[in-house]
Design an enzyme around this catalytic site. Structure first.
Site, PDB file in Angstrom:
ATOM      1  N   LYS A 213       0.857  -1.422  -0.255  1.00 34.66           N
ATOM      2  CA  LYS A 213       0.023   0.104   0.116  1.00 34.66           C
ATOM      3  C   LYS A 213       1.402   1.177   0.165  1.00 34.66           C
ATOM      4  O   LYS A 213       0.343   2.444  -0.350  1.00 34.66           O
ATOM      5  CB  LYS A 213      -1.293   0.065   0.899  1.00 34.66           C
TER       6      LYS A 213
ATOM      7  N   GLU B 228      -9.575   5.841   3.035  1.00 31.49           N
ATOM      8  CA  GLU B 228     -10.593   4.567   2.733  1.00 31.49           C
ATOM      9  C   GLU B 228      -9.467   3.506   3.605  1.00 31.49           C
ATOM     10  O   GLU B 228      -8.882   3.121   2.742  1.00 31.49           O
ATOM     11  CB  GLU B 228     -12.133   3.585   2.031  1.00 31.49           C
TER      12      GLU B 228
ATOM     13  N   SER C 179       1.856  -9.540  -1.051  1.00 27.19           N
ATOM     14  CA  SER C 179       1.326  -7.656  -0.771  1.00 27.19           C
ATOM     15  C   SER C 179       1.365  -7.251   0.527  1.00 27.19           C
ATOM     16  O   SER C 179       2.225  -5.989   0.309  1.00 27.19           O
ATOM     17  CB  SER C 179      -0.142  -7.892  -1.214  1.00 27.19           C
TER      18      SER C 179
END
Lengths: 396, 255
Positions: A87, A109, A376
């Site tokens: 991210k 969010e 990830s």
């Protein structure tokens, strides 16, 4: 691939209230202004390398490979990035862009909390105000990440409306953005939403496939045969796929969250069970009922618990360039435990969905083939939830 | 040209909004009737959607409750067919793009035309995305209503030039819901609209009192009120329908 007006085939677009149109137009103009700007890119590269710990390793999972007895498995270690997930790649890009645009406040969010933590981190670094919207259900599932965001100086707003999960957090962030546009950038966390977000997020995440390509060529002297990644909105997957889209020998596989199974109502596998619709600013596939009401979705993974999928994935599915498979909670939890025990790497439960499919696929492939699994994120945040899943009663 | 123009023929138009199926189908039909009897010029009927991103808390709750009552597109259509037997004033649907799209846009819009719905308000369809609905709206003679927002600025002329039915001016930033004060310079927005079209414009979002309604209608051609009416329903108690009728009358008389 046509990206005129933000379209990927028939998907994408800008289905948002008029109030936001100039804000997304301003963002588009700023992005076009900076995306090829050498100074901007140098600044971003410096942040990625010296703050976020890029490039991330491409790790040969030798024990796993031998144990499964088929294709060679590499893990792209996005879990080793600062804040523990992919991210941060997108957030540093967007925060830097927001700064150039003169914005002083970020809103975001978050589902599992990884994007929220990354945004809160960038806000702290850049001295920006930050408010993160998180479904109330998710604030319970991921309590540690809530505190982490607060520690970083952000406000966390628990969202009680609807199903109190990721989609509702997106709704609330969009509502907040329509209230306050001038000083605020909506730092969207996945390759979804109205144009230009799916393009911006994909570009900032495409560093993953750029590195995989270089690293695989260096280590193996050839491209991987398969690249796989988990897909909720799909940002880590599009990042891992993007630079291979024009390499037809590389098979691209997205792993959706089947929850308790795609033949149950408790699933979040959008491509397997959804249909074409318009929601959250885009045309794409969504889990919905026959009257277009968005379905409450379910997955053990808060980060994949989303009823839609990014428009570029929807198009990659339409044109057959990528395949999408569904992985159940059980399979993901097994993979979570398997990777921990076999490689000493605890994956995020989201990423464990991709690991689970690698465990199925690798044994069916010859030993000279290469699978890259995009890991990830790291799994620290999930340990308590998995313990509960296994019936262990522990304090977080 | 649809019937919507008629709503603006008797002075300033008062446009109430109701969520279909809230608090239940019967009462919501009574609310529409009482609004028509008390001077409403056009009625905006909300088809509930699971994720109403343009709405504030009051309308969000009403949509959710209506959905819990099982009120989805087919039920709303039944309700409107029933209402159309005695309600003669123009009526428009307010809903989200996916409700129309998932039903089959042509099937939905042709149904609107057949049951006497005069226009369609889709808050998540901006100018850039309207073509896919506009063609069908023209084919079936349903007006696709355009929004102008406080942030529209350089876009107002473009939107106004292609507007039909009426233009929905969003009074303030943010979502629907009552506001104490409306600080946007509505007069400036209206003057740009007037330079570009003869289509009437009405102001909505945040109008909570007859005084505010008058103020907004003075600057434009009408006032749109939703949350203030729905709040009465939400508060419940005796005589909800009468109370709503009274507020509609007070609003209309104030214009």
């Amino acid at each position: 691939m046509s990206e005129k007006r933000g379209r990927f085939g028939i998907h994408g677009g800008q289905y948002i209230p008029e109030t936001l149109m100039n804000a997304v137009n301003e963002l588009k103009a700023a992005y076009n202004r900076y995306k090829d700007d050498p100074e901007f890119n140098a600044e971003l590269k410096d942040l990625l390398n010296n703050y976020a710990n890029r490039p991330s390793m491409l790790y040969y999972a030798e024990k796993m490979t031998k144990d499964l007895g088929g294709a060679k498995i590499y893990l792209k270690r996005e879990d080793l990035n600062h804040t523990g997930a992919h991210k941060i790649n997108n957030v540093l890009g967007q925060a830097l862009l927001a700064k150039k645009m003169g914005k002083t406040r970020l809103i975001a969010e978050t589902g599992a909390g990884q994007h929220g933590v990354a945004t809160a981190t960038a806000a702290a670094l850049f001295g920006m105000e930050c408010v993160v919207f998180m479904g109330e259900e998710d604030t319970k599932r991921q309590a540690l990440n809530v505190y982490r965001m607060k520690l970083l100086g952000s406000d966390v707003v628990p969202v009680k409306s609807g199903t109190a999960t990721l989609k509702d957090a997106v709704n609330e962030a969009m509502r907040e953005w329509t209230k306050r546009i001038k000083d605020t950038h909506y730092c969207l966390g996945s390759c979804m939403g109205p144009h230009p977000f799916p393009t911006i997020v994909r570009d900032f995440q495409s560093v993953i496939s750029k590195e995989i390509k270089e690293q695989c060529l260096e280590k193996e002297g050839k491209l991987p045969d398969v690249v796989m990644a988990c897909v909720g909105g799909g940002s880590n997957a599009i990042g891992a796929f993007y630079n291979f889209i024009n390499d037809p020998s590389v098979q691209l596989i997205g792993c959706e969250a089947a929850g308790r199974g795609i033949d149950t109502f408790e699933t979040a596998a959008t491509i397997a069970t959804g249909k074409l619709g318009i929601f959250h600013g885009m045309k794409s596939y969504f889990c919905q009922d026959e009257f277009g009401q968005i379905a409450p979705v379910y997955s053990i993974s808060a980060g994949l618990d989303y009823p839609g999928v990014g428009p570029e994935h929807a198009n990659l599915h339409d044109i057959g360039r990528a395949q999408y498979v569904a992985i159940t909670d059980d399979e993901a939890v097994n993979a979570f435990e398997y990777l921990s025990k076999t490689e000493g790497v605890i994956p995020a439960i989201e990423s464990a969905h991709a690991v689970a499919y690698a465990m199925k696929l690798a044994p069916t492939m010859p030993k000279d083939k290469i699978i890259v699994v995009n890991l990830s994120g790291r799994g620290d945040k999930d340990v308590a939830a998995i313990a509960r899943y296994r019936g262990e009663d522990i304090y977080e | 040209m649809s019937n919507i123009k008629k709503a603006f023929d008797h002075g300033k138009a008062f446009i109430p909004f109701f969520t279909c199926g809230y608090p239940d189908i019967e009462t919501s039909m009574e609310l529409v009737r009482t609004a028509a009897e008390n001077g409403a010029d056009l009625i905006e009927l909300g088809i509930p959607f699971s994720d109403p991103t343009a709405e504030g808390p009051v309308i969000q709750i009403s949509s959710l409750k209506a959905l819990e009552n099982g009120v989805k597109t087919d039920k709303v259509f039944e309700m409107v067919r029933e209402l159309r037997r005695d309600i003669k004033i123009p009526m428009v649907f307010m809903t989200y793009a996916n409700v129309v799209f998932s039903y089959g846009s042509e099937r939905f819009i042709s149904a609107c035309s057949e049951m006497g719905i005069d226009g369609l308000i889709l808050p998540d369809i901006p100018y850039e995305e309207r073509d896919e609905f506009l063609e069908l709206c023209h084919k079936y003679d349903v007006d696709l209503i355009s929004f102008v927002a406080p942030t529209s600025e350089n876009r107002i002329a473009m939107i106004a030039k292609s507007a039909e039915g009426f233009i929905y001016i969003v009074s303030s930033l943010g979502v629907t819901g009552e506001r104490k004060e409306i600080t946007t310079n509505i007069a400036d927005i209206v003057s740009v609209i007037r330079e570009n079209t003869e289509v009437p414009c009405a102001v909505g979002f945040g109008i909570s009192s007859p005084e505010q309604a008058r103020e907004m209608a003075e600057l434009s051609d009408g006032a749109i009120v939703g949350s203030a009416l729905i709040r009465i329903v939400e508060e419940g108690g005796d005589g909800v329908v009468e109370k709503v009728g009274k507020l509609v009358r007070a609003m209309k008389e104030a214009l």
